[in-house]
Design an enzyme around this catalytic site. Structure first.
Site, short mmCIF file in Angstrom:
data_model
loop_
_atom_site.label_atom_id
_atom_site.label_comp_id
_atom_site.label_asym_id
_atom_site.label_seq_id
_atom_site.Cartn_x
_atom_site.Cartn_y
_atom_site.Cartn_z
N ASN A 1 0.80 -1.23 0.00
CA ASN A 1 0.00 0.00 0.00
C ASN A 1 0.83 1.28 0.00
O ASN A 1 0.28 2.36 -0.09
CB ASN A 1 -0.89 0.06 1.25
N LYS A 2 2.13 1.14 0.16
CA LYS A 2 2.95 2.33 0.33
C LYS A 2 3.43 2.84 -1.04
O LYS A 2 2.99 2.34 -2.06
CB LYS A 2 4.10 2.03 1.28
#
Ligand SMILES: *Cc1c(COP(=O)(O)O)cnc(C)c1O
Length: 431
Positions: free
Chosen positions: A209-210
């Protein structure tokens, strides 16, 4: 586009035509640009049959290359690849010698790991308010300060920098450390410096998700050789291997003197290889999100003078990875989210609209330990969590709507986002 036309557009939620016929591309910036380059780097490691960073039949030293690359790029002396940002925060706390009997100040709005990592180290998080940038409010630090507090964790939340000058000044005058949890915001700047290099130790995440990803992974950054030694030791069973010494040219005590019980948070060579490629894509990714983010903010300010965007202590340093709109009430935030989603513009209320201390493991102070609980330490000021504890943060997180801005958006997608927000805000009669 002509925003004035959108005024009369019937909202999709009421049966009108949505601004987009299809949802926007998914927001996984690093994963979306993965390709042959990452595959080639990973293949090199696999074909050399040497997936471990310290030895093998033909070691490629990918993790070492990655560490050097990050250290040059963000201008920090030491970088350590680890398995995740959670591992990185634990390593940072252990490097600082923080544990049982200590408290750590954590912003009340952050991902759960910023707080649970503290508890897993035997210490206790105490929560401070955020301001309208949704980052730690420096003016609330003294309220939660006491002699047991040994560090502050500063979190640039989804792409907006933290007021580091004020936080560093407070930490210095109180003799406590600062950890920057930059898990969500790799590449973010504050007054021309990379966040993660300003406090005593910084942490990046490379989870999916980063910004950049190898599925999992993390990095620990510091300019302090003593903290680096302890971080390396904690992440590698208490050892400081010769390869690490020569890599960063450090004069380290022998294990006879320096070793302590550690864990294993070592980064795999396959992860390192993928991240070498990902890291080279960072600047391009960020120049896109920064350009998109700036344009969206500019046009929203022009179209919707009543719409409150989150504050920022340094707009130039922002990632542009998310637009955050602060609405007058949680009801309006929910209505706005549903109405905008119906237009096929992805948006969300973060963390279920709750401060981090409302999540059950923290709220009820539950750990996996038997016969030992960090909260049982006889603090002069015992630590309890209650609803209403940080009223401003509770209010802000429940009424803030985030719109992710992916690096892979085309200019026409960006226009759709501007049109969608403008249409919904006006359509709901709020302007
Ligand atoms: C995602 C995240 C973490 C944890 O990162 P992992 O690499 O998944 O362990 C920690 N802090 C913040 C603020 C995060 O967003």
């Amino acid at each position: 586009m002509n925003p004035s036309n959108s005024k009369t557009d019937k909202l999709a939620i009421d049966g009108g035509t949505p601004v987009r016929s299809q949802p926007l591309p998914s927001n996984f910036p690093g994963a979306n640009v993965m390709g042959e380059e990452e595959a080639r780097h990973a293949e090199k490691v696999i074909m050399a049959r040497s997936p471990f960073r310290f030895y093998g039949s033909d070691p490629q030293y990918a993790v070492q290359q990655l560490e050097t690359m990050i250290s040059k790029h963000v201008d920090v002396s030491y970088v350590l690849g680890v398995t995740s940002a959670t591992a990185g925060i634990i390593v940072a706390l252990k490097a600082l010698g923080i544990g049982y009997g200590d408290k750590v100040i954590v912003p009340s709005i952050t991902f759960i790991a910023s707080a649970t990592a503290v508890i897993c180290c035997g210490a206790v998080p105490v929560f401070a308010e955020v301001d309208e940038s949704l980052s730690l409010d420096p003016s609330d630090l003294s309220r939660v300060m006491d002699p047991n507090v040994k560090a502050i964790i500063a979190v640039p939340l989804l792409g907006t920098p933290v007021d580091m000058d004020s936080i560093m000044a407070f930490a210095e005058s109180n003799g406590i450390a600062v950890i920057e949890d930059v898990a969500q915001s790799c590449g973010i700047m504050y007054k021309g410096r990379h966040q993660g290099t300003i406090g005593d130790i910084g942490v990046f995440s490379f989870q999916m998700n980063k910004i950049l990803t190898a599925g999992e992974g993390g990095a620990v950054l510091t300019n302090n050789p003593k903290l680096f030694e302890r971080a390396v030791r904690y992440h590698d069973q208490g050892m400081f291997r010769p390869a690490m010494k020569s890599h960063f040219e450090l004069d380290i005590e022998s294990d006879e003197i320096g070793a302590f019980a550690g864990e294993n948070y070592r980064m795999s060579e396959i992860t390192g290889a993928v991240l070498i490629e990902q890291w080279q894509k960072l600047d391009t990714l960020l120049s896109n999100t920064r350009r998109h983010g700036k344009r969206i903010k500019q046009e929203l300010r022009a179209n919707l003078p009543n719409l409150k965007l989150r504050d920022s202590c340094d707009e130039e340093g922002e990632l542009g990875s998310h637009i955050a709109m602060i609405l007058p009430s949680p009801e309006r935030a929910k209505q706005f989210t549903q109405t905008l989603q119906a237009e096929n513009i992805q948006c969300m209320i973060l963390y279920q609209g709750l401060p981090v201390y409302r999540f059950p493991s923290i709220y009820y102070q539950r750990t996996a330990e038997k016969g030992f609980n960090p909260f049982d330490y006889p603090f002069d000021k015992p630590v309890k969590y209650e609803a209403g504890m940080c009223p401003r943060s509770e209010s802000l997180i429940a009424r803030t709507v985030f719109v992710p801005i992916s690096a892979s958006l085309k200019d026409s997608d960006v226009e759709d986002i501007i049109n969608g927000i403008t249409k919904v805000y006006r359509g709901l009669g709020w302007n």
